[in-house]
Design an enzyme around this catalytic site. Structure first.
Site, PDB file in Angstrom:
ATOM      1  N   SER A  43      31.282  44.487  37.143  1.00 17.90           N
ATOM      2  CA  SER A  43      30.476  45.716  37.127  1.00 17.90           C
ATOM      3  C   SER A  43      29.032  45.501  37.584  1.00 17.90           C
ATOM      4  O   SER A  43      28.102  46.115  37.047  1.00 17.90           O
ATOM      5  CB  SER A  43      30.518  46.374  35.743  1.00 17.90           C
ATOM      6  OG  SER A  43      31.841  46.750  35.417  1.00 17.90           O
ATOM      7  N   GLY A  85      35.556  46.100  36.611  1.00 20.85           N
ATOM      8  CA  GLY A  85      36.022  47.458  36.909  1.00 20.85           C
ATOM      9  C   GLY A  85      35.903  48.408  35.736  1.00 20.85           C
ATOM     10  O   GLY A  85      36.458  49.500  35.742  1.00 20.85           O
ATOM     11  N   GLU A 133      42.426  38.992  38.354  1.00 21.91           N
ATOM     12  CA  GLU A 133      43.579  39.851  38.677  1.00 21.91           C
ATOM     13  C   GLU A 133      44.762  38.994  39.129  1.00 21.91           C
ATOM     14  O   GLU A 133      45.910  39.338  38.874  1.00 21.91           O
ATOM     15  CB  GLU A 133      43.171  40.885  39.738  1.00 21.91           C
ATOM     16  CG  GLU A 133      42.285  41.961  39.113  1.00 21.91           C
ATOM     17  CD  GLU A 133      41.212  42.516  40.023  1.00 21.91           C
ATOM     18  OE1 GLU A 133      41.312  42.382  41.251  1.00 21.91           O
ATOM     19  OE2 GLU A 133      40.235  43.087  39.485  1.00 21.91           O
ATOM     20  N   HIS A 149      41.076  34.485  40.833  1.00 27.11           N
ATOM     21  CA  HIS A 149      40.495  35.738  40.350  1.00 27.11           C
ATOM     22  C   HIS A 149      41.292  36.221  39.144  1.00 27.11           C
ATOM     23  O   HIS A 149      42.502  36.029  39.075  1.00 27.11           O
ATOM     24  CB  HIS A 149      40.508  36.792  41.471  1.00 27.11           C
ATOM     25  CG  HIS A 149      39.712  37.998  41.098  1.00 27.11           C
ATOM     26  ND1 HIS A 149      40.232  39.008  40.318  1.00 27.11           N
ATOM     27  CD2 HIS A 149      38.433  38.350  41.372  1.00 27.11           C
ATOM     28  CE1 HIS A 149      39.293  39.932  40.138  1.00 27.11           C
ATOM     29  NE2 HIS A 149      38.194  39.558  40.762  1.00 27.11           N
ATOM     30  N   GLY A 164      32.555  43.762  43.051  1.00 23.76           N
ATOM     31  CA  GLY A 164      33.784  44.467  43.406  1.00 23.76           C
ATOM     32  C   GLY A 164      33.461  45.869  43.901  1.00 23.76           C
ATOM     33  O   GLY A 164      33.094  46.068  45.063  1.00 23.76           O
ATOM     34  N   ASN A 218      33.928  41.386  46.965  1.00 18.31           N
ATOM     35  CA  ASN A 218      35.384  41.282  46.919  1.00 18.31           C
ATOM     36  C   ASN A 218      35.951  42.687  47.075  1.00 18.31           C
ATOM     37  O   ASN A 218      35.864  43.499  46.159  1.00 18.31           O
ATOM     38  CB  ASN A 218      35.801  40.657  45.571  1.00 18.31           C
ATOM     39  CG  ASN A 218      37.304  40.620  45.402  1.00 18.31           C
ATOM     40  OD1 ASN A 218      38.058  40.886  46.342  1.00 18.31           O
ATOM     41  ND2 ASN A 218      37.752  40.288  44.201  1.00 18.31           N
ATOM     42  N   LYS A 231      38.989  43.575  47.332  1.00 21.40           N
ATOM     43  CA  LYS A 231      40.299  43.740  46.665  1.00 21.40           C
ATOM     44  C   LYS A 231      41.273  44.503  47.572  1.00 21.40           C
ATOM     45  O   LYS A 231      41.216  44.345  48.787  1.00 21.40           O
ATOM     46  CB  LYS A 231      40.115  44.409  45.299  1.00 21.40           C
ATOM     47  CG  LYS A 231      39.066  43.697  44.437  1.00 21.40           C
ATOM     48  CD  LYS A 231      39.027  44.157  43.012  1.00 21.40           C
ATOM     49  CE  LYS A 231      37.956  43.392  42.251  1.00 21.40           C
ATOM     50  NZ  LYS A 231      37.882  43.728  40.837  1.00 21.40           N
ATOM     51  N   GLU A 264      33.483  35.697  35.626  1.00 22.41           N
ATOM     52  CA  GLU A 264      33.798  37.122  35.594  1.00 22.41           C
ATOM     53  C   GLU A 264      34.535  37.427  34.292  1.00 22.41           C
ATOM     54  O   GLU A 264      35.766  37.270  34.221  1.00 22.41           O
ATOM     55  CB  GLU A 264      34.694  37.510  36.772  1.00 22.41           C
ATOM     56  CG  GLU A 264      34.086  37.215  38.130  1.00 22.41           C
ATOM     57  CD  GLU A 264      34.708  38.089  39.229  1.00 22.41           C
ATOM     58  OE1 GLU A 264      33.944  38.779  39.899  1.00 22.41           O
ATOM     59  OE2 GLU A 264      35.940  38.090  39.381  1.00 22.41           O
TER      60      GLU A 264
END
Ligand code: 13P
Length: 235
Positions: free
Chosen positions: A194, A164, A90, A88, A215, A7, A9, A158
């Protein structure tokens, strides 16, 4: 077959995105998927031959219309994308996406023949207050409500506190949650948060970890290729 998905992002410029997809080395025993920023979807999908599939990071739940800034499932399909990432963390936490919206998006993606990776995961506060399983169960049930055919659905677990942050869930924590999810729905479950070459082997070795959603480490060909290589040894 293990899945390794990247991903990207909101990262990279066009030349960097094209260079990155051209540098990915897929192997036949691993399903490799990348989710580029929507703006780069066409060139990245064009260069993503040789066993790499692409997907859109988010879709709107309508086909077309006056929704400035959004992209839709039929648009993604029309440029050759095969996947949609939905829900997701986010999207849920920064943009306020609800389980109900996630459910509409999953249905819309499936209606157009996209495969779906639906993301679920608890926050640190939810884990510390002992509610991780309850939260994930709600996200799974509500997100997939009314969908009978789950053959094109995968779930990505996740944990928000691991995204992150450099703090991945332990392989045991991942295994425990994946097993729990699979008791609710019988679909492949990927782990995200991570993931890097140094922890990929242990995570991917868990019985119910069917793949990883990466990510930061998917933004460099070296680290992404290393994770693909590790997955191929375990596939
Ligand atoms: P990181 O690998 O950077 O923690 O991101 C995980 C993620 O959100 C993938 O969707």
């Amino acid at each position: 077959m293990k899945v390794v998905a990247g991903n990207w992002k909101m990262n990279l410029t066009l030349p960097e995105a094209v260079e990155l997809v051209k540098s990915i080395q897929p192997v036949s025993s691993v399903k490799v998927i990348v989710f580029p920023p929507a703006l780069f979807a066409v060139p990245v999908t064009r260069h993503a031959c040789r066993g790499i599939e692409t997907g859109v990071q988010n879709i709107h739940h309508e086909d077309f219309g006056a929704y400035t800034g959004e992209v839709s499932a039929p648009m993604a399909v029309s440029i050759g994308m095969k996947y949609a990432l939905v829900g997701h963390s986010e999207r849920r936490h920064i943009f306020g996406e609800t389980d109900e919206q996630v459910n509409l998006k999953v249905k819309k993606a499936l209606e157009h023949g996209l495969k779906v990776i639906m993301c679920v995961g608890e926050t640190l506060q939810e884990r510390e207050s002992g509610r991780a399983f309850e939260v994930v169960e709600r996200q799974v049930r509500e997100g997939l409500k009314g969908i009978d055919d789950l053959s094109s659905v995968m779930i990505a677990y996740e944990p928000v506190w691991a995204i992150g942050t450099g703090k991945n869930a332990t392989p045991q924590q991942a295994q425990e949650m994946h097993e729990f999810i699979k008791k609710i729905v019988d679909v492949p479950v990927l782990y995200g948060g991570s993931v890097k070459p140094s922890n990929a082997r242990e995570l991917l070795s868990q019985k119910d970890v069917d793949g990883v959603l990466v990510g930061g480490a998917s933004l460099k060909a070296d680290s992404f290729n290393e994770i693909i290589r590790i997955a191929s040894e375990l596939s």
